[in-house]
Enzyme design. Structure first.
Site, PDB file in Angstrom:
ATOM      1  N   ARG A  28       0.625  -1.291  -0.210  1.00  0.00           N
ATOM      2  CA  ARG A  28      -0.196   0.329  -0.084  1.00  0.00           C
ATOM      3  C   ARG A  28       0.969   1.316  -0.032  1.00  0.00           C
ATOM      4  NH1 ARG A  28      -5.351  -0.519   1.758  1.00  0.00           N
ATOM      5  NH2 ARG A  28      -5.602   1.321   2.671  1.00  0.00           N
ATOM      6  N   GLU A 479      -6.483   7.251 -25.137  1.00  0.00           N
ATOM      7  CA  GLU A 479      -6.114   6.264 -23.253  1.00  0.00           C
ATOM      8  C   GLU A 479      -7.121   4.569 -23.917  1.00  0.00           C
ATOM      9  OE1 GLU A 479      -4.290   6.048 -21.385  1.00  0.00           O
ATOM     10  OE2 GLU A 479      -5.086   4.923 -19.555  1.00  0.00           O
ATOM     11  N   GLU A 486      -1.933  -2.742 -24.756  1.00  0.00           N
ATOM     12  CA  GLU A 486      -1.416  -3.255 -24.002  1.00  0.00           C
ATOM     13  C   GLU A 486      -1.407  -4.527 -22.902  1.00  0.00           C
ATOM     14  OE1 GLU A 486       0.653  -0.488 -21.580  1.00  0.00           O
ATOM     15  OE2 GLU A 486      -1.558   0.484 -20.760  1.00  0.00           O
ATOM     16  N   HIS A 502      -8.811  10.919 -43.701  1.00  0.00           N
ATOM     17  CA  HIS A 502      -7.156  11.794 -44.414  1.00  0.00           C
ATOM     18  C   HIS A 502      -6.689  10.360 -44.333  1.00  0.00           C
ATOM     19  CE1 HIS A 502      -8.488  14.995 -44.671  1.00  0.00           C
ATOM     20  NE2 HIS A 502      -8.932  15.340 -43.383  1.00  0.00           N
ATOM     21  N   LYS A 601       6.709  -0.930 -15.175  1.00  0.00           N
ATOM     22  CA  LYS A 601       5.291   0.197 -14.441  1.00  0.00           C
ATOM     23  C   LYS A 601       6.641   1.701 -14.325  1.00  0.00           C
ATOM     24  CE  LYS A 601       2.104   1.265 -12.214  1.00  0.00           C
ATOM     25  NZ  LYS A 601       0.836   1.431 -12.832  1.00  0.00           N
TER      26      LYS A 601
END
Ligand code: F6R
Length: 606
Positions: A28, A479, A486, A502, A601
């Protein structure tokens, strides 16, 4: 998101149990840790900066004696990681010790009041006001329990606290508002903790306290009452059959889904950023002649959304820029008039830090938004605002994206007010909308989970996917693409919907999946045109839009309707179905959603 633990036993020392609890809570937060027991009428405290094992090697937590104690592992929100800022914190007379998880909104006011009454503060934390407040109430003749209750009534913000006091060494007093708190039960010994992971190896019988509850915990009994009224309440005993690993994931299978579901809470915490730092950042943004929003990956997508917020609310032009391209693209032209708002959840991304190093030597002003206090970014930036999202363990960003959006929206609103660009009515309206986001996000999670899970079975078979959005929804499309790509390894393309004609439209053939992000804002009418273009070429249309948009529902092969939201806050809720889609599709494909291949990460190489 710190971790707290406490233990009181009828027989023997508790330091070993607390040490084990700390180890279980380390996930945590892990910048510092501490423990305090009561022995022979005195508080005995050991605390320091660093990882728990390192601190233990130096200080030997296990040497603490006493059958009552509390412990803490820290994820800094107020005050950088250091020995003095580590918990537990104590009052002036060192009779009361407190560990705390959460963010106090009004600690500065309380601190000033207490300083006027000659209280001396040692740390820069918000927590330290708690033992001093309790001390004040004890001086007025209140019992330990009542003093904690009165102190809690003065606190605004989120907290889970565990408190011990040498004058009543037979009890731990605990209380919670918003931050979680659980009590573990065994004959003659009781445990308290921020989550079950800390205590599951000792007991599976637990009581989850509810918001606004406090409790007096002795080795034999747990007495629960409401903080506001003092009225005693009963809470159910739950018997869990969780392993330690399941408990650290809050009962979820993976951290990624746990973190997705934490968003109603983390968004609320993002709204608690300290005003004085927001003001400072606003000041710098207002002074800049050119402003870059610099970041990588998900944080860059948040910056794109931020650029729409700054321009639409505060009438300020900003340039979102991918950190690794910054020096090549803009390096030569930056100067003392340049302001760079760096956004990085870890505060350690090498591409970001390298760009900032370069900019610093050209006298640019660097300000930041980050989730990690004490990170390199917080040391380089002239001023920064923390996201307060707690550690994110899933490698792919989820809750930190939405909390970045919230902080950017708060900043844009401040700037708009400072620059006199919007009316008081608009300011109040946007503030209300910001405050309603935690409940809106909760609702969207409820609405989305089932249909998205169902859809993931189909998506798992796709070879490639298109994501399109216009305006601020372009950031959502980026996003959504990043998350799905991923976690599922399916090649994905994201474009501003208007740009798709386009070139990218040549990819479309019969049945090719195209996802549209289409909230009911000013761009919607053009999005309809883009949908028609795609349909005409055989694309299969998947659309996330407004819940009552009949026309879009008709046009789509699959549709998910979301509640109404302010245009500039739409990415906060529209990204959620895609986070879930990435997760469930990864599960369908038997991939690990917490550790996608080839990713780290924190990317500390260039
Ligand atoms: C994507 C992801 C990465 C990070 C990027 C920047 O899910 O997590 O793209 O967003 O590596 O990281 P920070 O924000 O720590 O600078």
């Amino acid at each position: 998101m710190c971790g707290i633990a406490g233990c009181i036993s009828k027989h023997g020392a508790v330091s070993k149990i607390l040490f084990n609890a700390l180890k279980r809570l380390e996930y945590r937060g892990y910048d510092s840790a501490g423990m305090c027991t009561i022995n022979n009428g005195y508080l005995q405290i050991k605390k320091d900066q660093g990882k728990i094992d390192e601190i233990n090697a130096r200080l030997n937590f296990l040497s603490l004696e006493g059958n009552i104690g509390i412990a803490h592992t820290r994820w800094a929100t107020h005050g950088a990681p250091s020995q003095v800022n580590a918990h537990p914190h104590v009052d002036c007379e060192k009779k009361i010790a407190v560990v705390h998880n959460g963010v106090l909104e009004n600690f500065l006011e309380i601190k000033q009041e207490l300083e006027a009454r000659k209280h001396v503060f040692l740390s820069k934390t918000d927590t330290e006001v708690i033992p001093h407040l309790i001390e004040e109430y004890l001086k007025l003749g209140l019992s330990f329990k009542d003093a904690v209750r009165e102190a809690c009534k003065k606190l605004r913000g989120s907290y889970a606290i565990a408190v011990i006091c040498v004058e009543e060494p037979d009890k731990i007093v605990i209380a919670r508002n918003e931050s979680p708190l659980v009590v573990g039960l065994r004959d003659d010994i009781k445990f308290v903790a921020s989550d079950v992971a800390a205590i599951i190896e000792y007991t599976n019988k637990v009581i989850f306290l509810e918001n606004g509850d406090m409790a007096v915990v002795t080795p034999e009994i747990v007495e629960i009452m409401r903080i506001d009224s003092g009225v005693l309440v009963e809470r159910r005993i739950t018997e869990l059959n969780w392993t330690v690993e399941m408990a650290s994931k809050g009962g979820y299978l993976h951290y990624f889904i746990k973190e997705i579901y934490e968003q109603p809470h983390t968004i609320k915490e993002a709204l608690r950023v300290q005003e004085k730092y927001l003001d400072l950042l606003t000041e710098f943004l207002d002074r800049g002649k050119e402003i870059f929003l610099l970041a990588s990956g998900t944080s860059y997508n948040a910056c794109i959304a931020g650029s729409y917020m700054f321009s639409k609310l505060a009438r300020l032009t900003t340039f979102p820029v991918i950190a690794s391209e910054f020096i090549e693209n803009y390096g030569r032209s930056i100067s003392i008039d340049t302001v760079i708002l760096a956004v990085s959840q870890s505060g350690e991304t090498a591409d970001v830090l390298t760009a900032l190093d370069y900019a610093r030597y050209r006298a640019a002003t660097i300000i930041a938004i980050t989730n990690v206090l004490g990170s390199t970014l917080t040391r380089i930036a002239r001023a920064y605002v923390l996201q307060n999202a707690g550690p994110e363990i899933g490698v792919a960003a989820s809750k930190t994206f939405t909390s970045q959006l919230m902080v950017l929206a708060l900043l844009a609103l401040r700037l708009a007010r400072k620059r006199g660009k919007i009316s008081q009515f608009e300011i109040d309206d946007f503030s209300d909308k910001l405050n309603s986001m935690p409940s809106l996000v909760k609702k969207v999670l409820e609405i989305s989970d089932k249909p998205v899970k169902e859809l993931s079975k189909e998506v798992a078979k796709f070879n490639s996917i298109f994501f399109l959005g216009r305006g601020i929804s372009y950031a959502t499309a980026l996003e959504a693409r990043l998350k799905v790509m991923e976690l599922t390894y399916i090649p994905c393309i994201a474009y501003p919907a208007g740009e798709s004609k386009h070139g990218p439209i040549s990819v479309i053939e019969d049945g090719y999946p195209v996802f549209f992000i289409a909230p009911n804002d000013e761009t919607r009418k053009h999005v309809i045109g883009n949908i028609m273009e795609m349909k005409a070429r055989g694309a299969k249309i998947y659309c996330v839009g407004s819940e009552d948009d009949r026309e879009l529902i008709e046009l789509s092969d699959w549709y998910l309707g979301l509640p109404h939201v302010h245009e500039l806050l739409s990415p906060v809720i529209y990204v959620i179905p895609f986070q879930l889609l990435a997760y469930y599709t990864a599960l369908e494909k038997k991939l690990d959603p917490d550790k996608p291949r080839n990713l780290a990460k924190s990317v500390t190489v260039l």
